[in-house]
Motif scaffolding. Structure first.
Motif, PDB file in Angstrom:
ATOM      1  N   SER A 114     -56.577 -26.932 -26.334  1.00 25.58           N
ATOM      2  CA  SER A 114     -56.658 -27.175 -27.776  1.00 25.58           C
ATOM      3  C   SER A 114     -55.547 -26.480 -28.549  1.00 25.58           C
ATOM      4  O   SER A 114     -55.318 -26.787 -29.709  1.00 25.58           O
ATOM      5  CB  SER A 114     -58.025 -26.746 -28.318  1.00 25.58           C
ATOM      6  N   LYS A 115     -54.830 -25.561 -27.925  1.00 18.83           N
ATOM      7  CA  LYS A 115     -53.723 -24.865 -28.589  1.00 18.83           C
ATOM      8  C   LYS A 115     -52.382 -25.537 -28.337  1.00 18.83           C
ATOM      9  O   LYS A 115     -51.385 -25.172 -28.934  1.00 18.83           O
ATOM     10  CB  LYS A 115     -53.634 -23.417 -28.094  1.00 18.83           C
ATOM     11  N   CYS A 131     -49.823 -28.774 -28.336  1.00 15.71           N
ATOM     12  CA  CYS A 131     -49.585 -30.033 -29.040  1.00 15.71           C
ATOM     13  C   CYS A 131     -49.501 -31.148 -28.008  1.00 15.71           C
ATOM     14  O   CYS A 131     -48.702 -31.079 -27.069  1.00 15.71           O
ATOM     15  CB  CYS A 131     -48.296 -29.957 -29.853  1.00 15.71           C
ATOM     16  N   LYS A 155     -49.521 -23.027 -29.537  1.00 16.71           N
ATOM     17  CA  LYS A 155     -49.755 -22.050 -30.612  1.00 16.71           C
ATOM     18  C   LYS A 155     -50.300 -20.767 -30.002  1.00 16.71           C
ATOM     19  O   LYS A 155     -51.062 -20.792 -29.040  1.00 16.71           O
ATOM     20  CB  LYS A 155     -50.766 -22.587 -31.622  1.00 16.71           C
ATOM     21  N   LEU A 200     -55.375 -20.010 -32.481  1.00 14.02           N
ATOM     22  CA  LEU A 200     -55.989 -21.127 -33.180  1.00 14.02           C
ATOM     23  C   LEU A 200     -57.485 -20.851 -33.242  1.00 14.02           C
ATOM     24  O   LEU A 200     -58.209 -21.117 -32.288  1.00 14.02           O
ATOM     25  CB  LEU A 200     -55.699 -22.448 -32.456  1.00 14.02           C
ATOM     26  N   ARG A 254     -60.652 -27.059 -37.340  1.00 17.66           N
ATOM     27  CA  ARG A 254     -61.021 -28.238 -36.566  1.00 17.66           C
ATOM     28  C   ARG A 254     -59.922 -29.284 -36.500  1.00 17.66           C
ATOM     29  O   ARG A 254     -60.054 -30.275 -35.810  1.00 17.66           O
ATOM     30  CB  ARG A 254     -62.293 -28.867 -37.138  1.00 17.66           C
ATOM     31  N   THR A 255     -58.825 -29.095 -37.244  1.00 19.55           N
ATOM     32  CA  THR A 255     -57.700 -30.027 -37.210  1.00 19.55           C
ATOM     33  C   THR A 255     -56.486 -29.298 -36.671  1.00 19.55           C
ATOM     34  O   THR A 255     -56.125 -28.236 -37.163  1.00 19.55           O
ATOM     35  CB  THR A 255     -57.400 -30.568 -38.625  1.00 19.55           C
ATOM     36  N   TYR A 256     -55.847 -29.899 -35.650  1.00 16.83           N
ATOM     37  CA  TYR A 256     -54.644 -29.300 -35.071  1.00 16.83           C
ATOM     38  C   TYR A 256     -53.440 -29.814 -35.850  1.00 16.83           C
ATOM     39  O   TYR A 256     -53.271 -31.020 -36.034  1.00 16.83           O
ATOM     40  CB  TYR A 256     -54.512 -29.674 -33.592  1.00 16.83           C
ATOM     41  N   GLU A 257     -52.607 -28.894 -36.324  1.00 15.78           N
ATOM     42  CA  GLU A 257     -51.369 -29.242 -37.025  1.00 15.78           C
ATOM     43  C   GLU A 257     -50.223 -28.559 -36.296  1.00 15.78           C
ATOM     44  O   GLU A 257     -50.151 -27.340 -36.245  1.00 15.78           O
ATOM     45  CB  GLU A 257     -51.425 -28.785 -38.479  1.00 15.78           C
ATOM     46  N   CYS A 258     -49.318 -29.361 -35.735  1.00 13.36           N
ATOM     47  CA  CYS A 258     -48.190 -28.814 -34.991  1.00 13.36           C
ATOM     48  C   CYS A 258     -47.085 -28.401 -35.954  1.00 13.36           C
ATOM     49  O   CYS A 258     -46.671 -29.185 -36.812  1.00 13.36           O
ATOM     50  CB  CYS A 258     -47.661 -29.841 -33.996  1.00 13.36           C
ATOM     51  N   ARG A 306     -58.853 -31.589 -33.480  1.00 12.58           N
ATOM     52  CA  ARG A 306     -58.684 -30.577 -32.432  1.00 12.58           C
ATOM     53  C   ARG A 306     -59.227 -31.038 -31.080  1.00 12.58           C
ATOM     54  O   ARG A 306     -58.595 -30.856 -30.051  1.00 12.58           O
ATOM     55  CB  ARG A 306     -59.375 -29.285 -32.878  1.00 12.58           C
ATOM     56  N   ASN A 335     -57.045 -33.788 -29.562  1.00 10.00           N
ATOM     57  CA  ASN A 335     -55.833 -33.173 -29.029  1.00 10.00           C
ATOM     58  C   ASN A 335     -56.101 -32.547 -27.656  1.00 10.00           C
ATOM     59  O   ASN A 335     -55.333 -32.736 -26.708  1.00 10.00           O
ATOM     60  CB  ASN A 335     -55.313 -32.113 -30.005  1.00 10.00           C
TER      61      ASN A 335
END
Length: 123
Positions: A11-12, A14, A21, A24, A29-33, A42, A45
């Motif tokens: 989950s960390k 991308c 990352k 995290l 709950r949302t992954y932003e690269c 998340r 991903n």
């Protein structure tokens, strides 16, 4: 069956560019690269990263009987497969609680010789 390492950063990482990352928190709950700008759920991903890990293991022949390459080398960014603390801290001997431990308010400081401000009177 292919199993990911317990500490694989699914989950960390991308799923678009592969950037990992450092931290995290679970409440995000949302992954932003930060590298490529990908914004994705998340869990989606993490699922894409695990699917890519399984696909990579299948294409290299990992897990097939007779293969010498039995495990896919996965980086462990936190070194989590090692013990965090190798030894227990030593206890100091001295006065105070069991084991020599003293609480902060029990610690004494050396003051040296104090000058006598008034003469002693004996009865």
């Amino acid at each position: 069956m292919i199993a990911a390492d317990r500490w694989f950063p699914s989950s960390k990482t991308c799923s678009g560019c592969g950037t990992v990352k450092a931290k995290l928190p679970l409440h995000i709950r949302t992954y932003e690269c930060d590298a490529c700008g990908l914004v994705i759920d998340r869990d989606t991903n993490a699922a894409r990263n695990l699917a890519a890990l399984a696909a990579a293991a299948c294409t290299t022949g990992t897990g097939v009987a007779g293969d010498q390459d039995t495990a896919l080398a996965v980086s462990k960014p936190r070194g989590a497969d090692h013990k965090t603390r190798t030894t227990r801290p030593r206890r100091k001997t001295g006065t105070g609680r069991a084991g020599g431990t003293t609480l902060p308010h029990q610690q004494q400081t050396e003051t040296g010789d104090r000058p006598q401000t008034e003469p002693l009177t004996l009865w």
